[in-house]
Motif scaffolding. Structure first.
Motif, PDB file in Angstrom:
ATOM      1  N   THR A  46       0.846  -1.286   0.049  1.00 21.41           N
ATOM      2  CA  THR A  46      -0.024  -0.083   0.028  1.00 21.41           C
ATOM      3  C   THR A  46       0.700   1.190   0.121  1.00 21.41           C
ATOM      4  OG1 THR A  46      -1.854  -1.271   1.279  1.00 21.41           O
ATOM      5  CG2 THR A  46      -1.660   1.445   1.155  1.00 21.41           C
ATOM      6  N   VAL A  47       1.931   1.203   0.768  1.00 19.34           N
ATOM      7  CA  VAL A  47       2.956   2.465   0.749  1.00 19.34           C
ATOM      8  C   VAL A  47       3.454   2.790  -0.359  1.00 19.34           C
ATOM      9  CG1 VAL A  47       4.645   3.337   1.775  1.00 19.34           C
ATOM     10  CG2 VAL A  47       3.072   2.259   3.463  1.00 19.34           C
ATOM     11  N   GLU A  48       4.107   1.690  -0.990  1.00 18.20           N
ATOM     12  CA  GLU A  48       4.643   1.497  -2.249  1.00 18.20           C
ATOM     13  C   GLU A  48       3.714   2.254  -3.245  1.00 18.20           C
ATOM     14  OE1 GLU A  48       6.653  -1.508  -5.587  1.00 18.20           O
ATOM     15  OE2 GLU A  48       5.841  -2.427  -3.840  1.00 18.20           O
ATOM     16  N   ASN A  49       2.323   1.581  -3.506  1.00 15.45           N
ATOM     17  CA  ASN A  49       1.491   2.057  -4.391  1.00 15.45           C
ATOM     18  C   ASN A  49       1.206   3.758  -4.068  1.00 15.45           C
ATOM     19  OD1 ASN A  49      -0.810   1.937  -6.193  1.00 15.45           O
ATOM     20  ND2 ASN A  49      -2.105   2.446  -4.254  1.00 15.45           N
ATOM     21  N   PHE A  50       0.948   4.232  -2.903  1.00 10.78           N
ATOM     22  CA  PHE A  50       0.705   5.395  -2.756  1.00 10.78           C
ATOM     23  C   PHE A  50       1.908   6.618  -3.025  1.00 10.78           C
ATOM     24  CE2 PHE A  50       0.692   9.206   0.338  1.00 10.78           C
ATOM     25  CZ  PHE A  50      -0.394   9.638   0.040  1.00 10.78           C
ATOM     26  N   LEU A  51       3.367   6.047  -2.626  1.00  5.22           N
ATOM     27  CA  LEU A  51       4.403   6.760  -3.004  1.00  5.22           C
ATOM     28  C   LEU A  51       4.807   6.699  -4.473  1.00  5.22           C
ATOM     29  CD1 LEU A  51       6.992   5.682  -0.199  1.00  5.22           C
ATOM     30  CD2 LEU A  51       5.647   7.860  -0.616  1.00  5.22           C
ATOM     31  N   ARG A  52       4.233   5.803  -5.193  1.00  5.46           N
ATOM     32  CA  ARG A  52       4.514   5.800  -6.709  1.00  5.46           C
ATOM     33  C   ARG A  52       3.552   6.878  -7.172  1.00  5.46           C
ATOM     34  NH1 ARG A  52       3.371   0.302  -9.338  1.00  5.46           N
ATOM     35  NH2 ARG A  52       1.555   0.421  -8.108  1.00  5.46           N
ATOM     36  N   TYR A  53       2.165   7.220  -6.672  1.00  3.45           N
ATOM     37  CA  TYR A  53       1.329   7.967  -7.117  1.00  3.45           C
ATOM     38  C   TYR A  53       1.955   9.435  -6.605  1.00  3.45           C
ATOM     39  CZ  TYR A  53      -2.598   4.942  -8.720  1.00  3.45           C
ATOM     40  OH  TYR A  53      -3.207   4.145  -9.409  1.00  3.45           O
ATOM     41  N   GLY A  57       3.388  12.550  -9.284  1.00  2.00           N
ATOM     42  CA  GLY A  57       2.514  13.838  -9.299  1.00  2.00           C
ATOM     43  C   GLY A  57       0.887  13.749  -9.354  1.00  2.00           C
ATOM     44  N   PHE A  58       0.539  12.413  -9.250  1.00  2.00           N
ATOM     45  CA  PHE A  58      -0.867  12.214  -9.592  1.00  2.00           C
ATOM     46  C   PHE A  58      -1.950  12.955  -8.853  1.00  2.00           C
ATOM     47  CE2 PHE A  58      -4.787   9.738  -8.870  1.00  2.00           C
ATOM     48  CZ  PHE A  58      -5.174   9.149 -10.214  1.00  2.00           C
ATOM     49  N   TYR A  59      -1.534  13.396  -7.692  1.00  2.00           N
ATOM     50  CA  TYR A  59      -2.562  13.752  -6.556  1.00  2.00           C
ATOM     51  C   TYR A  59      -2.591  15.453  -6.874  1.00  2.00           C
ATOM     52  CZ  TYR A  59      -2.674   9.481  -4.145  1.00  2.00           C
ATOM     53  OH  TYR A  59      -2.878   7.972  -3.934  1.00  2.00           O
ATOM     54  N   ASN A  60      -1.457  15.867  -7.535  1.00  2.00           N
ATOM     55  CA  ASN A  60      -1.405  17.606  -7.591  1.00  2.00           C
ATOM     56  C   ASN A  60      -2.668  17.879  -8.455  1.00  2.00           C
ATOM     57  OD1 ASN A  60       0.979  16.941  -6.358  1.00  2.00           O
ATOM     58  ND2 ASN A  60       2.090  17.234  -8.121  1.00  2.00           N
ATOM     59  N   LYS A  85     -10.522  11.265 -12.392  1.00  2.00           N
ATOM     60  CA  LYS A  85      -9.068  10.962 -12.688  1.00  2.00           C
ATOM     61  C   LYS A  85      -8.940   9.629 -12.567  1.00  2.00           C
ATOM     62  CE  LYS A  85      -4.189  12.135 -12.750  1.00  2.00           C
ATOM     63  NZ  LYS A  85      -3.229  13.213 -12.138  1.00  2.00           N
ATOM     64  N   GLU A  86      -8.717   8.983 -13.891  1.00  2.00           N
ATOM     65  CA  GLU A  86      -8.692   7.549 -14.005  1.00  2.00           C
ATOM     66  C   GLU A  86      -7.459   7.175 -13.040  1.00  2.00           C
ATOM     67  OE1 GLU A  86     -10.152   3.996 -15.080  1.00  2.00           O
ATOM     68  OE2 GLU A  86     -10.695   5.748 -15.810  1.00  2.00           O
ATOM     69  N   PRO A  87      -7.006   6.251 -12.065  1.00  2.00           N
ATOM     70  CA  PRO A  87      -6.062   5.526 -11.644  1.00  2.00           C
ATOM     71  C   PRO A  87      -5.220   5.103 -12.918  1.00  2.00           C
ATOM     72  CG  PRO A  87      -8.122   4.544 -10.482  1.00  2.00           C
ATOM     73  CD  PRO A  87      -8.734   5.289 -11.947  1.00  2.00           C
ATOM     74  N   THR A  88      -4.060   5.108 -12.533  1.00  2.00           N
ATOM     75  CA  THR A  88      -2.998   4.934 -13.493  1.00  2.00           C
ATOM     76  C   THR A  88      -2.236   3.556 -13.411  1.00  2.00           C
ATOM     77  OG1 THR A  88      -1.264   6.277 -12.459  1.00  2.00           O
ATOM     78  CG2 THR A  88      -2.380   7.111 -14.408  1.00  2.00           C
ATOM     79  N   HIS A  89      -2.760   2.960 -12.283  1.00  2.00           N
ATOM     80  CA  HIS A  89      -1.839   1.590 -11.917  1.00  2.00           C
ATOM     81  C   HIS A  89      -3.023   0.762 -11.307  1.00  2.00           C
ATOM     82  CE1 HIS A  89       2.051   3.374 -12.145  1.00  2.00           C
ATOM     83  NE2 HIS A  89       1.421   4.341 -11.341  1.00  2.00           N
ATOM     84  N   SER A 120      -5.955   4.692  -6.267  1.00  2.00           N
ATOM     85  CA  SER A 120      -5.423   5.931  -5.700  1.00  2.00           C
ATOM     86  C   SER A 120      -6.098   6.800  -4.579  1.00  2.00           C
ATOM     87  CB  SER A 120      -5.245   6.958  -6.759  1.00  2.00           C
ATOM     88  OG  SER A 120      -6.448   7.225  -7.508  1.00  2.00           O
ATOM     89  N   GLN A 121      -7.313   6.425  -4.264  1.00  2.00           N
ATOM     90  CA  GLN A 121      -8.279   7.116  -3.391  1.00  2.00           C
ATOM     91  C   GLN A 121      -7.890   6.777  -1.912  1.00  2.00           C
ATOM     92  OE1 GLN A 121     -12.439   7.953  -3.957  1.00  2.00           O
ATOM     93  NE2 GLN A 121     -12.023   7.695  -6.372  1.00  2.00           N
ATOM     94  N   PHE A 122      -7.785   7.816  -1.257  1.00  2.29           N
ATOM     95  CA  PHE A 122      -7.405   7.640   0.236  1.00  2.29           C
ATOM     96  C   PHE A 122      -8.450   8.317   1.042  1.00  2.29           C
ATOM     97  CE2 PHE A 122      -5.279  10.897  -1.306  1.00  2.29           C
ATOM     98  CZ  PHE A 122      -5.422  11.999  -0.354  1.00  2.29           C
ATOM     99  N   TYR A 123      -8.505   7.991   2.669  1.00  2.00           N
ATOM    100  CA  TYR A 123      -9.295   8.799   3.268  1.00  2.00           C
ATOM    101  C   TYR A 123      -8.421   9.049   4.899  1.00  2.00           C
ATOM    102  CZ  TYR A 123     -10.527   4.657   5.473  1.00  2.00           C
ATOM    103  OH  TYR A 123     -10.611   3.428   6.135  1.00  2.00           O
TER     104      TYR A 123
END
Length: 188
Positions: A46-53, A57-60, A85-89, A120-123
């Motif tokens: 999960t951390v690897e996935n989040f950091l990749r996004y 710059g996905f979240y910007n 915004k479509e997830p890319t992974h 990509s979505q988180f809370y």
């Protein structure tokens, strides 16, 4: 000899403090900055996935599109105006059985009914939401907690108090966009 021992002790102390530090990200919003420590030892995929996004710059420029006072603020999937915004992974495997709990200030992955659908979505939890933990949901799978706000919880609370409305079939959408200007790694 004593000088050598002091140097060794100082060096050892420095290495032991800095060697295992967790990554920290800075989430800059139009309401202020939120610093989040991530837990790769508890939720490595999960951390690897989040950091990749984050690195991509996905979240910007995305928004917190779901704000429910006393529950969560959710982001990572929409631009202002609720443009998706479509997830890319590919989705990441659910790691909710990692011993972490959906407590106030923790960050976790949003997902569909499929436990392994988080992208990509988180809370961020506004209160203790332990009913979202592993073993507490009807399917047993919970929502993967992978970090915690370490600075800026006042910003999270400020966001939680914005006025919301319904946009199409989306409820709890802030009337004025809560923009994630950028998310950057502050500390590896």
């Amino acid at each position: 000899m004593r000088f050598f021992a002091v140097v060794l002790f100082t060096l050892f102390s420095f290495l032991s403090v800095n060697a295992g530090e967790n990554p920290v990200v800075k989430m800059e919003t139009n309401y202020g900055d939120i610093y989040i420590e991530l837990y790769p030892d508890k939720a490595p995929k999960t951390v690897e996935n989040f950091l990749r996004y984050v690195k991509e710059g996905f979240y910007n420029g995305l928004i917190f599109h779901r704000v429910i006072p006393g529950f969560v603020i959710q982001g990572g999937g929409f631009y202002p105006g609720m443009k998706y915004k479509e997830p890319t992974h590919k989705p990441v495997v659910n790691e909710s059985d990692n011993g972490l709990s959906n407590l106030r200030g923790t960050i976790a992955m949003a997902r569909t009914q499929d436990p392994h659908s988080a992208t990509s979505q988180f809370y961020i939890n506004l209160k203790d939401n332990t009913f979202l933990d592993y073993g507490r949901t009807p399917q047993k799978w919970g929502y993967t907690v992978f970090g915690k706000v370490i600075k800026g919880m006042d910003v999270v609370d400020k966001i939680s108090m914005v006025r919301t409305t319904t946009v199409g079939y989306f409820r709890d959408v802030p009337v004025e966009p809560v923009v994630i200007k950028s998310v950057k790694i502050e500390k590896p």
